[in-house]
Design a protein around this motif. Structure first.
Motif, short mmCIF file in Angstrom:
data_model
loop_
_atom_site.label_atom_id
_atom_site.label_comp_id
_atom_site.label_asym_id
_atom_site.label_seq_id
_atom_site.Cartn_x
_atom_site.Cartn_y
_atom_site.Cartn_z
N GLY A 1 0.79 -1.21 0.00
CA GLY A 1 0.00 0.00 0.00
C GLY A 1 0.83 1.26 0.00
N THR A 2 1.95 1.24 0.70
CA THR A 2 2.81 2.42 0.80
C THR A 2 3.95 2.41 -0.20
OG1 THR A 2 4.17 1.35 2.50
CG2 THR A 2 2.30 2.69 3.25
N LYS A 3 4.04 1.36 -1.03
CA LYS A 3 5.10 1.21 -2.03
C LYS A 3 6.49 1.24 -1.39
CE LYS A 3 1.63 1.04 -4.62
NZ LYS A 3 0.97 -0.28 -4.63
N ARG A 4 6.63 0.37 -0.40
CA ARG A 4 7.93 0.16 0.23
C ARG A 4 8.19 -1.35 0.31
NH1 ARG A 4 6.03 4.62 3.60
NH2 ARG A 4 7.45 6.41 3.46
N ILE A 5 8.17 -2.00 -0.81
CA ILE A 5 8.25 -3.46 -0.88
C ILE A 5 9.67 -3.92 -0.54
CG2 ILE A 5 7.87 -5.47 -2.37
CD1 ILE A 5 6.09 -3.54 -4.10
N THR A 6 9.75 -4.98 0.27
CA THR A 6 11.06 -5.50 0.68
C THR A 6 11.21 -6.96 0.27
OG1 THR A 6 10.35 -6.35 2.84
CG2 THR A 6 10.94 -4.00 2.71
N ALA A 7 12.44 -7.44 0.35
CA ALA A 7 12.76 -8.82 -0.02
C ALA A 7 12.26 -9.82 1.01
CB ALA A 7 14.26 -8.98 -0.21
N THR A 8 11.80 -9.36 2.15
CA THR A 8 11.26 -10.27 3.16
C THR A 8 9.73 -10.33 3.12
OG1 THR A 8 11.24 -8.49 4.80
CG2 THR A 8 13.21 -9.90 4.71
N ASN A 9 9.10 -9.70 2.15
CA ASN A 9 7.65 -9.72 2.03
C ASN A 9 7.16 -11.15 1.81
OD1 ASN A 9 4.98 -9.52 0.43
ND2 ASN A 9 5.26 -7.44 1.19
N GLY A 10 6.18 -11.56 2.60
CA GLY A 10 5.70 -12.94 2.53
C GLY A 10 5.05 -13.30 1.22
N ALA A 11 4.35 -12.36 0.57
CA ALA A 11 3.72 -12.65 -0.71
C ALA A 11 4.76 -12.87 -1.79
CB ALA A 11 2.78 -11.50 -1.10
N VAL A 12 5.87 -12.14 -1.71
CA VAL A 12 6.98 -12.34 -2.64
C VAL A 12 7.51 -13.77 -2.51
CG1 VAL A 12 9.34 -11.63 -3.17
CG2 VAL A 12 7.60 -9.90 -2.67
N ASP A 13 7.71 -14.19 -1.27
CA ASP A 13 8.19 -15.54 -1.00
C ASP A 13 7.18 -16.59 -1.46
OD1 ASP A 13 10.39 -17.06 0.39
OD2 ASP A 13 8.68 -17.81 1.55
N ALA A 14 5.89 -16.31 -1.26
CA ALA A 14 4.85 -17.27 -1.63
C ALA A 14 4.79 -17.48 -3.14
CB ALA A 14 3.49 -16.80 -1.11
N LEU A 15 4.92 -16.40 -3.91
CA LEU A 15 4.86 -16.56 -5.36
C LEU A 15 6.08 -17.31 -5.88
CD1 LEU A 15 3.50 -16.10 -8.03
CD2 LEU A 15 4.55 -13.84 -8.15
N TRP A 16 7.24 -16.95 -5.37
CA TRP A 16 8.47 -17.66 -5.79
C TRP A 16 8.34 -19.15 -5.49
CZ3 TRP A 16 13.22 -15.89 -7.88
CH2 TRP A 16 14.27 -16.79 -7.82
N GLY A 17 7.93 -19.49 -4.28
CA GLY A 17 7.81 -20.89 -3.90
C GLY A 17 6.81 -21.64 -4.75
N SER A 18 5.66 -21.03 -5.05
CA SER A 18 4.64 -21.71 -5.85
C SER A 18 5.07 -21.88 -7.30
CB SER A 18 3.31 -20.96 -5.76
OG SER A 18 3.42 -19.65 -6.28
N ILE A 19 5.82 -20.93 -7.82
CA ILE A 19 6.37 -21.07 -9.17
C ILE A 19 7.25 -22.31 -9.26
CG2 ILE A 19 8.08 -20.07 -10.75
CD1 ILE A 19 6.88 -17.31 -10.02
#
Length: 457
Positions: free
Chosen positions: A85-103
């Motif tokens: 929402g605030t456009k401060r995305i980090t490498a520890t974001n859980g959704a980032v990890d979830a997409l990578w893992g599901s791919i």
């Protein structure tokens, strides 16, 4: 390190509504490290596992496409969603990890099938060809999402976990070349669907030639191969297998419509309304994110017409920073819109319109404006009157907002068209060009020293 589910994974086939034509075997528990594919009876459970892994990509993929962009504002307390929402995305974001893992879960199961199925005795040739084609397609789909979300990613072509845990990133162009090769190989042996008489659920839930061609139309659009994008979109539109719903609201409130080309279904036991990254939970139940004021204004405009059905307003929720608006597209297990649509026919009209506009084909029955007006007529919106190519291309961009909101396209569209910086910097003072790619998950960087991070993270 590429993670491959080193634990017992309960794999259940989607119920896909009440349709009895879709296979509904009892749940099968599989150890992904020890998938069993030794005899003909093993083929179907592993095939189900492949589709189950594929389904896992759907929710985080929608989050990537819409939460990264200008469609949402933070409204809750979860750090992951505040970052979007605030456009401060980090490498520890859980959704980032979830997409990578599901791919990579999807790629792993696909590779397992491709390695083992050729040597399984007594499997019919038709089954062998179809399941192999499905594995090639879904591996291609996973790599396509990976390349356009993360950029250069590891190219994983085996199930050798020792080798895969130290694999380096391959160039995005190389990954995309493998996507096209997988799609083309799949197209040869996928089942053909010649009419809409076949059950709509089956047409959208399992991969066939026509929905493979739809995915290829999107591929060529992203590659700026306008001729091929137009040609394949036309093939899908002209096939007669899929048809636009008369009322746009049905796209929002119903599962497995005749318009749905690829759709992932859920049942009462695995409904996406539960879980950390479930769309209903985030958008409706907890209201962690809500439609941005900017998007609300767009969807309520005369130009949008009936596409305003995508969102709904409740004055009792309007307080503080909460604007009272909610996304309607993702329901609970008891509702008839809890699935996630990945491709539908309206997108084919939009792909063809953009491809035609890019080629200067603007007017007439075979022009971009005609394609846009097909959707505007359905939505009871005024016809497009733009004349110049640049104006038509902007009309395509706006039409994709009206038609495809919260279906996971916006961020990818802005990046691929070179519009991300202009649009997003106007939307948020925190926008940075690094957000044109998601970061590689920090856990992957820590576990695999061969991986490098995307710039700026």
């Amino acid at each position: 390190m590429i993670r491959f589910l080193r634990y017992s994974l309960l794999i259940t086939l989607v119920s896909l509504g009440a349709c009895q034509e879709v296979l509904e075997p009892k749940p099968v528990t599989l150890l992904v490290d020890e998938l069993v594919l030794n005899e003909p009876n093993d083929v179907q459970p592993v095939r189900i596992g492949l589709y189950s892994a594929f389904r896992g990509m759907a929710s985080p993929n929608i989050i990537a496409g819409d939460f990264t962009a200008d469609y949402i504002q933070a409204n809750g307390t979860f750090t992951d969603n505040i970052e979007f929402g605030t456009k401060r995305i980090t490498a520890t974001n859980g959704a980032v990890d979830a997409l990578w893992g599901s791919i990579y879960n999807t790629i792993y199961v696909a590779n397992f099938i491709l390695e083992r199925l050729p040597s399984v005795p007594n499997v019919t040739e038709a089954t062998r060809k179809q399941v192999t084609a499905e594995a090639r397609f879904l591996r291609g789909w996973a790599n396509f999402i990976g390349a356009y979300t993360f950029g250069d990613i590891p190219k994983v072509t085996s199930t050798n976990q020792v080798a895969n845990t130290t694999i380096t990133r391959s160039a995005k162009a190389d990954i995309l070349a493998s996507v096209l090769a997988d799609y083309q190989a799949a197209l040869t042996d996928l089942p053909n669907v010649t009419s809409a008489s076949t059950n709509a659920t089956t047409n959208a839930a399992y991969i066939n030639k026509i929905n493979c061609q739809a995915a290829m139309a999107r591929f060529y659009l992203y590659q700026k191969n306008w001729t091929q994008a137009e040609q394949l979109a036309t093939v899908v539109i002209s096939s007669g297998v899929y048809s636009l719903q008369t009322n746009y609201s049905d796209v929002v409130t119903k599962d497995f419509t005749n318009e749905s080309i690829i759709e992932v279904g859920y049942n009462l036991t695995d409904d996406p309304g539960t879980g950390a990254y479930s769309l209903n939970n985030l958008l409706v139940g907890r209201r962690e994110v809500i439609p941005s004021n900017q998007l609300v204004s767009s969807l309520l405009s005369v130009e949008s017409g009936t596409r305003s059905a995508t969102i709904t307003f409740n004055a009792q929720q309007q307080r503080g920073n909460d604007n009272g608006w909610t996304v309607r597209k993702y329901g609970t297990a008891s509702e008839d819109n809890n699935n996630i649509v990945l491709i539908r026919l309206a997108e084919m009209y939009l792909i063809r319109a953009e491809a035609r506009a890019q080629q200067g084909k603007l007017t007439g029955a075979s022009g971009a404006i005609a394609d846009l007006n097909v959707l505007r007529t359905r939505a009871k919106a005024p016809a497009i009157t733009a004349a110049a190519q640049a104006d038509v291309l902007l009309a395509v961009e706006r039409e994709r907002v009206y038609e495809l909101a919260f279906e996971g396209h916006r961020w990818y569209d802005l990046v691929r068209t070179g519009r991300a910086q202009a649009v997003m910097s106007a939307f948020s003072p925190n926008w940075n060009s690094r957000f044109e790619l998601w970061p590689i998950p920090q856990r992957e960087i820590q576990q695999n020293t061969a991986l490098t991070q995307n710039p700026g993270y």
